[in-house]
Design a protein around this motif. Structure first.
Motif, PDB file in Angstrom:
ATOM      1  N   PRO A 121     -60.628 -40.339  68.907  1.00 25.52           N
ATOM      2  CA  PRO A 121     -60.546 -40.759  70.311  1.00 25.52           C
ATOM      3  C   PRO A 121     -59.163 -40.586  70.936  1.00 25.52           C
ATOM      4  N   LEU A 122     -58.109 -40.606  70.115  1.00 25.73           N
ATOM      5  CA  LEU A 122     -56.747 -40.518  70.659  1.00 25.73           C
ATOM      6  C   LEU A 122     -56.169 -39.114  70.602  1.00 25.73           C
ATOM      7  N   SER A 123     -56.816 -38.208  69.876  1.00 24.82           N
ATOM      8  CA  SER A 123     -56.292 -36.856  69.718  1.00 24.82           C
ATOM      9  C   SER A 123     -56.180 -36.152  71.068  1.00 24.82           C
ATOM     10  N   ALA A 124     -55.046 -35.479  71.298  1.00 22.51           N
ATOM     11  CA  ALA A 124     -54.830 -34.775  72.567  1.00 22.51           C
ATOM     12  C   ALA A 124     -53.733 -33.747  72.385  1.00 22.51           C
ATOM     13  N   SER A 125     -53.721 -32.769  73.235  1.00 23.66           N
ATOM     14  CA  SER A 125     -52.676 -31.746  73.197  1.00 23.66           C
ATOM     15  C   SER A 125     -51.318 -32.393  73.419  1.00 23.66           C
ATOM     16  N   GLY A 126     -50.334 -32.003  72.612  1.00 22.01           N
ATOM     17  CA  GLY A 126     -48.990 -32.548  72.748  1.00 22.01           C
ATOM     18  C   GLY A 126     -48.800 -33.905  72.124  1.00 22.01           C
ATOM     19  N   ARG A 127     -49.809 -34.391  71.429  1.00 24.22           N
ATOM     20  CA  ARG A 127     -49.745 -35.727  70.840  1.00 24.22           C
ATOM     21  C   ARG A 127     -49.796 -35.637  69.312  1.00 24.22           C
ATOM     22  N   ILE A 128     -48.906 -36.352  68.646  1.00 22.21           N
ATOM     23  CA  ILE A 128     -48.871 -36.420  67.189  1.00 22.21           C
ATOM     24  C   ILE A 128     -49.465 -37.762  66.774  1.00 22.21           C
ATOM     25  N   LEU A 129     -50.456 -37.719  65.887  1.00 24.23           N
ATOM     26  CA  LEU A 129     -51.100 -38.930  65.408  1.00 24.23           C
ATOM     27  C   LEU A 129     -50.964 -39.034  63.894  1.00 24.23           C
ATOM     28  N   VAL A 130     -50.591 -40.210  63.429  1.00 23.60           N
ATOM     29  CA  VAL A 130     -50.586 -40.513  62.001  1.00 23.60           C
ATOM     30  C   VAL A 130     -51.466 -41.736  61.795  1.00 23.60           C
ATOM     31  N   THR A 131     -52.450 -41.631  60.911  1.00 20.75           N
ATOM     32  CA  THR A 131     -53.275 -42.786  60.571  1.00 20.75           C
ATOM     33  C   THR A 131     -53.126 -43.086  59.083  1.00 20.75           C
ATOM     34  N   VAL A 167     -41.148 -35.943  61.764  1.00 23.65           N
ATOM     35  CA  VAL A 167     -42.331 -36.784  61.555  1.00 23.65           C
ATOM     36  C   VAL A 167     -43.126 -36.266  60.357  1.00 23.65           C
ATOM     37  N   LEU A 168     -43.279 -34.954  60.274  1.00 22.13           N
ATOM     38  CA  LEU A 168     -44.025 -34.359  59.164  1.00 22.13           C
ATOM     39  C   LEU A 168     -43.386 -34.703  57.830  1.00 22.13           C
ATOM     40  N   GLU A 169     -42.087 -34.519  57.719  1.00 21.62           N
ATOM     41  CA  GLU A 169     -41.399 -34.772  56.452  1.00 21.62           C
ATOM     42  C   GLU A 169     -41.498 -36.240  56.053  1.00 21.62           C
ATOM     43  N   ARG A 228     -46.260 -29.070  65.038  1.00 20.89           N
ATOM     44  CA  ARG A 228     -45.633 -29.895  66.069  1.00 20.89           C
ATOM     45  C   ARG A 228     -44.906 -31.086  65.454  1.00 20.89           C
ATOM     46  N   ALA A 229     -45.510 -31.697  64.431  1.00 20.62           N
ATOM     47  CA  ALA A 229     -44.894 -32.873  63.799  1.00 20.62           C
ATOM     48  C   ALA A 229     -43.566 -32.527  63.147  1.00 20.62           C
ATOM     49  N   HIS A 230     -43.386 -31.268  62.765  1.00 19.86           N
ATOM     50  CA  HIS A 230     -42.111 -30.880  62.158  1.00 19.86           C
ATOM     51  C   HIS A 230     -41.045 -30.586  63.208  1.00 19.86           C
ATOM     52  N   GLN A 231     -41.432 -30.590  64.472  1.00 22.40           N
ATOM     53  CA  GLN A 231     -40.479 -30.323  65.549  1.00 22.40           C
ATOM     54  C   GLN A 231     -39.959 -31.603  66.200  1.00 22.40           C
ATOM     55  N   VAL A 232     -40.489 -32.747  65.780  1.00 21.84           N
ATOM     56  CA  VAL A 232     -40.116 -34.025  66.405  1.00 21.84           C
ATOM     57  C   VAL A 232     -39.404 -34.899  65.386  1.00 21.84           C
ATOM     58  N   HIS A 233     -38.267 -35.456  65.805  1.00 19.76           N
ATOM     59  CA  HIS A 233     -37.426 -36.265  64.916  1.00 19.76           C
ATOM     60  C   HIS A 233     -37.026 -37.540  65.652  1.00 19.76           C
ATOM     61  N   LEU A 234     -37.168 -38.661  65.000  1.00 21.94           N
ATOM     62  CA  LEU A 234     -36.726 -39.910  65.606  1.00 21.94           C
ATOM     63  C   LEU A 234     -35.203 -39.980  65.639  1.00 21.94           C
ATOM     64  N   VAL A 235     -34.571 -39.449  64.595  1.00 23.48           N
ATOM     65  CA  VAL A 235     -33.099 -39.402  64.534  1.00 23.48           C
ATOM     66  C   VAL A 235     -32.686 -37.936  64.470  1.00 23.48           C
ATOM     67  N   PRO A 236     -32.469 -37.297  65.621  1.00 25.29           N
ATOM     68  CA  PRO A 236     -32.135 -35.868  65.638  1.00 25.29           C
ATOM     69  C   PRO A 236     -30.739 -35.601  65.085  1.00 25.29           C
ATOM     70  N   SER A 237     -30.552 -34.413  64.554  1.00 24.90           N
ATOM     71  CA  SER A 237     -29.235 -33.990  64.087  1.00 24.90           C
ATOM     72  C   SER A 237     -28.343 -33.705  65.292  1.00 24.90           C
ATOM     73  N   ALA A 238     -27.045 -33.535  65.027  1.00 19.51           N
ATOM     74  CA  ALA A 238     -26.106 -33.222  66.107  1.00 19.51           C
ATOM     75  C   ALA A 238     -26.476 -31.905  66.778  1.00 19.51           C
ATOM     76  N   ALA A 239     -26.892 -30.919  65.969  1.00 17.49           N
ATOM     77  CA  ALA A 239     -27.267 -29.609  66.522  1.00 17.49           C
ATOM     78  C   ALA A 239     -28.504 -29.726  67.405  1.00 17.49           C
ATOM     79  N   GLU A 240     -29.467 -30.548  66.995  1.00 19.13           N
ATOM     80  CA  GLU A 240     -30.686 -30.734  67.781  1.00 19.13           C
ATOM     81  C   GLU A 240     -30.377 -31.411  69.104  1.00 19.13           C
ATOM     82  N   ARG A 241     -29.456 -32.368  69.090  1.00 20.99           N
ATOM     83  CA  ARG A 241     -29.102 -33.090  70.316  1.00 20.99           C
ATOM     84  C   ARG A 241     -28.442 -32.168  71.345  1.00 20.99           C
TER      85      ARG A 241
END
Length: 297
Positions: A121-131, A167-169, A228-241
């Motif tokens: 029900p929550l799956s959508a484009s651009g959305r990462i879900l972990v259950t 997120v993936l890692e 997509r989950a490998h492209q999102v980081h809660l704590v980004p590196s300096a290079a990513e920022r």
């Protein structure tokens, strides 16, 4: 980031969920997130109302990732799936309605029992879900949330050694730690986590991954879960920022294109495949060489 700590129903669970909340708050603070915490205070019995209000206050558009972290217990009676809150519970139907207007990228972390019923029900484009579970039928206490609350900002989970944990890692390590708990304790595993980030509402289990790539065919034309989950980081590196939202979006689109190309390799002639691969890699190289350029074609 919106963190919702559900009803524990007993001292042991209350303490566990409070610890998980603390871990997510620490990680979010480290990543510079603006954090709203719901349900963590004594006497806070209107969590459902507070969550609805918090989501309404968030912009539905934009490039900034919105994190929604749900920690606690869940139930599923065969028809209705719920996340147990202090006060009135949250149904998956309600949450799906509240999130429907969201067009911005989101990470929804549902680490509670029966949370697998929330995935489709929550799956959508651009959305990462972990259950935490693969279905509503896995209704025992789920432990994934405890592990994920530490791996989400743990450098030890950084499998590709790029200085940040995606997120993936974080999910892959937390899922492995969960499986190890059941194995070492001699128990039958009662939770099997899923990741969905391609919007196909299917989800992929952790044991389908080898390293950071899905190694089993899921069917269809969608990019495999995990990209997509490998492209999102809660704590980004300096290079990513240092990358602007526009450049980051361009980089992410090129990486998704690379994943699609690799999936079609068996169907292409060798020269054609490597010619296309070279073109994509050159575009990526230009981004990292000159991230402030307006075009990298």
């Amino acid at each position: 980031m919106i963190i919702v700590e559900g009803a524990g129903g007993g001292k042991e669970y209350d303490e566990a969920f409070a610890k998980w909340t603390k871990g997510w708050r620490a990680a979010g603070t480290k990543g510079g997130a603006r954090i709203t915490t719901i349900g963590a205070s004594e006497g806070q019995e209107e969590s459902l109302t507070e969550l609805r209000a918090a989501l309404r206050q968030e912009s539905a558009e934009g490039a900034e990732v919105l994190w929604l972290v749900l920690l606690g217990h869940g139930t599923h009676d065969g028809q209705v799936a719920k996340f147990n809150l202090r006060g009135e519970d949250l149904t998956v139907t309600e949450l799906a309605e509240w999130l429907a207007p969201m067009r911005r990228p989101m990470v929804v972390v549902a680490t509670f029992s029966s949370s697998g019923a929330f995935l489709a029900p929550l799956s959508a484009s651009g959305r990462i879900l972990v259950t935490a579970t693969k279905s509503g039928g896995e209704s025992n206490y789920a432990r994934l949330g405890g592990y994920l609350s530490t791996t989400i900002a743990d450098p030890a989970a950084d499998l590709d050694h790029d200085g940040q944990t995606s997120v993936l890692e974080a999910w892959l390590l937390a899922a492995q730690q969960t499986a190890d708990f059941y194995a070492s304790d001699g128990r039958l595993a009662t939770e099997h986590s899923l990741l969905d980030d391609n919007g196909d509402a299917r989800g992929t289990p952790a044991n389908w991954f080898q390293g950071l790539r899905v190694v089993r065919k899921t069917g269809g034309d969608a990019v495999p879960d995990g990209t997509r989950a490998h492209q999102v980081h809660l704590v980004p590196s300096a290079a990513e920022r240092e990358l602007s939202p526009a450049i980051r979006a361009e980089r992410d689109a090129i990486e998704a294109e690379l994943v699609r190309l690799r999936a079609t390799k068996p169907e292409l002639k060798e020269d054609d495949y490597y010619s296309r691969l070279e073109a994509i890699l050159l575009r990526l190289a230009r981004i990292y060489r000159d991230p402030n350029s307006k075009t990298h074609e």
